[in-house]
Scaffold this motif. Structure first.
Motif, PDB file in Angstrom:
ATOM      1  N   PHE A 113     -19.965 -90.600   0.346  1.00  0.00           N
ATOM      2  CA  PHE A 113     -20.085 -89.268  -0.628  1.00  0.00           C
ATOM      3  C   PHE A 113     -22.142 -88.768  -0.045  1.00  0.00           C
ATOM      4  O   PHE A 113     -22.893 -89.286   0.843  1.00  0.00           O
ATOM      5  CB  PHE A 113     -20.581 -90.076  -1.354  1.00  0.00           C
ATOM      6  CG  PHE A 113     -21.649 -91.571  -1.699  1.00  0.00           C
ATOM      7  CD1 PHE A 113     -22.725 -90.892  -2.008  1.00  0.00           C
ATOM      8  CD2 PHE A 113     -21.667 -91.999  -1.837  1.00  0.00           C
ATOM      9  CE1 PHE A 113     -24.100 -92.054  -2.418  1.00  0.00           C
ATOM     10  CE2 PHE A 113     -22.680 -93.680  -1.726  1.00  0.00           C
ATOM     11  CZ  PHE A 113     -23.439 -93.298  -1.867  1.00  0.00           C
ATOM     12  N   ASP A 114     -22.092 -87.343  -0.455  1.00  0.00           N
ATOM     13  CA  ASP A 114     -23.163 -86.960  -0.127  1.00  0.00           C
ATOM     14  C   ASP A 114     -24.394 -87.136  -1.060  1.00  0.00           C
ATOM     15  O   ASP A 114     -23.484 -86.398  -2.693  1.00  0.00           O
ATOM     16  CB  ASP A 114     -23.463 -85.379  -0.126  1.00  0.00           C
ATOM     17  CG  ASP A 114     -24.185 -84.480  -0.033  1.00  0.00           C
ATOM     18  OD1 ASP A 114     -25.377 -85.349   0.064  1.00  0.00           O
ATOM     19  OD2 ASP A 114     -23.877 -83.824   0.061  1.00  0.00           O
ATOM     20  N   PRO A 115     -25.567 -87.776  -0.880  1.00  0.00           N
ATOM     21  CA  PRO A 115     -26.796 -88.187  -1.232  1.00  0.00           C
ATOM     22  C   PRO A 115     -27.364 -87.231  -2.670  1.00  0.00           C
ATOM     23  O   PRO A 115     -27.082 -87.758  -3.623  1.00  0.00           O
ATOM     24  CB  PRO A 115     -27.718 -88.419  -0.732  1.00  0.00           C
ATOM     25  CG  PRO A 115     -26.757 -89.107  -0.375  1.00  0.00           C
ATOM     26  CD  PRO A 115     -25.948 -88.286   0.286  1.00  0.00           C
ATOM     27  N   ALA A 116     -26.789 -85.818  -2.686  1.00  0.00           N
ATOM     28  CA  ALA A 116     -27.466 -84.936  -3.029  1.00  0.00           C
ATOM     29  C   ALA A 116     -26.524 -84.680  -4.196  1.00  0.00           C
ATOM     30  O   ALA A 116     -26.476 -84.570  -5.296  1.00  0.00           O
ATOM     31  CB  ALA A 116     -27.509 -83.839  -2.173  1.00  0.00           C
ATOM     32  N   GLU A 117     -25.310 -84.778  -3.788  1.00  0.00           N
ATOM     33  CA  GLU A 117     -23.928 -84.373  -4.972  1.00  0.00           C
ATOM     34  C   GLU A 117     -24.154 -85.355  -5.965  1.00  0.00           C
ATOM     35  O   GLU A 117     -24.607 -85.530  -6.910  1.00  0.00           O
ATOM     36  CB  GLU A 117     -22.813 -84.086  -4.237  1.00  0.00           C
ATOM     37  CG  GLU A 117     -21.528 -84.131  -4.902  1.00  0.00           C
ATOM     38  CD  GLU A 117     -20.053 -84.012  -4.027  1.00  0.00           C
ATOM     39  OE1 GLU A 117     -19.586 -83.889  -5.510  1.00  0.00           O
ATOM     40  OE2 GLU A 117     -20.037 -84.438  -3.432  1.00  0.00           O
ATOM     41  N   LEU A 118     -24.038 -86.915  -4.751  1.00  0.00           N
ATOM     42  CA  LEU A 118     -23.779 -87.443  -6.006  1.00  0.00           C
ATOM     43  C   LEU A 118     -25.405 -87.226  -7.505  1.00  0.00           C
ATOM     44  O   LEU A 118     -25.451 -88.256  -8.450  1.00  0.00           O
ATOM     45  CB  LEU A 118     -24.510 -89.334  -5.218  1.00  0.00           C
ATOM     46  CG  LEU A 118     -24.942 -90.491  -6.492  1.00  0.00           C
ATOM     47  CD1 LEU A 118     -23.801 -90.690  -7.116  1.00  0.00           C
ATOM     48  CD2 LEU A 118     -25.333 -91.600  -5.587  1.00  0.00           C
ATOM     49  N   ILE A 119     -27.193 -87.270  -6.810  1.00  0.00           N
ATOM     50  CA  ILE A 119     -28.151 -86.567  -7.163  1.00  0.00           C
ATOM     51  C   ILE A 119     -27.593 -86.043  -8.746  1.00  0.00           C
ATOM     52  O   ILE A 119     -27.919 -86.381  -9.339  1.00  0.00           O
ATOM     53  CB  ILE A 119     -29.643 -86.420  -7.035  1.00  0.00           C
ATOM     54  CG1 ILE A 119     -29.835 -87.879  -6.092  1.00  0.00           C
ATOM     55  CG2 ILE A 119     -30.299 -85.799  -7.501  1.00  0.00           C
ATOM     56  CD1 ILE A 119     -30.635 -87.599  -4.841  1.00  0.00           C
ATOM     57  N   GLN A 120     -27.301 -84.584  -8.152  1.00  0.00           N
ATOM     58  CA  GLN A 120     -26.717 -83.666  -9.107  1.00  0.00           C
ATOM     59  C   GLN A 120     -26.060 -83.681 -10.050  1.00  0.00           C
ATOM     60  O   GLN A 120     -25.896 -84.021 -11.730  1.00  0.00           O
ATOM     61  CB  GLN A 120     -26.495 -82.154  -8.124  1.00  0.00           C
ATOM     62  CG  GLN A 120     -26.282 -81.439  -9.035  1.00  0.00           C
ATOM     63  CD  GLN A 120     -27.903 -80.982  -9.627  1.00  0.00           C
ATOM     64  OE1 GLN A 120     -28.285 -80.619  -8.680  1.00  0.00           O
ATOM     65  NE2 GLN A 120     -28.219 -81.010 -10.996  1.00  0.00           N
TER      66      GLN A 120
END
Length: 132
Positions: A113-120
């Protein structure tokens, strides 16, 4: 990023892989979330009432109790049915996604997963949990 001292919400991170569990936890902590962890589905269910998270991130393939069963139990219990659930899994087939959304999960992310996507995704779900 959250303002200093601003808590964006509570997240229970559930994954049997300690490295992934810590990766998710560190990313969310740096963004201003209070993070607790659990190592499998049963451990999640044992802790969820004490932690009272806004969001649970949940791996699917785990020993003792998998993410499908855990999400189903969270949704089926009046005391936890309101908690936002994000499945984070290597299972990327459309049937798997349909199964997850059929259970009632709020989001489905595939590994890696993309950490930025997870955070969002977690930020959006935490905000909706707190405003709803």
């Amino acid at each position: 990023m959250a303002a200093v001292g601003e808590l964006l919400g509570k997240v229970l991170v559930v994954d049997d892989d300690e490295v992934i569990r810590q990766l998710i936890a560190v990313n969310l902590t740096l963004e201003g979330f209070q993070v607790e962890t659990a190592f499998d589905g049963q451990n999640c269910l044992d802790r969820v009432r004490d932690v009272q998270p806004d969001v649970v991130t949940l791996d699917v393939m785990m020993p003792r109790m998998d993410g499908w069963t855990t999400a189903t139990r969270l949704r089926g219990d009046d005391s936890t049915s309101h908690i936002k659930v994000v499945l984070i899994t290597a299972r990327a087939q459309e049937d798997d996604k349909r199964r997850g959304f059929g259970i009632g999960v709020d989001a489905y992310l595939t590994k890696p997963f993309d950490p930025a996507e997870l955070i969002q995704v977690v930020r959006d779900l935490a905000l909706s949990a707190r405003s709803g």
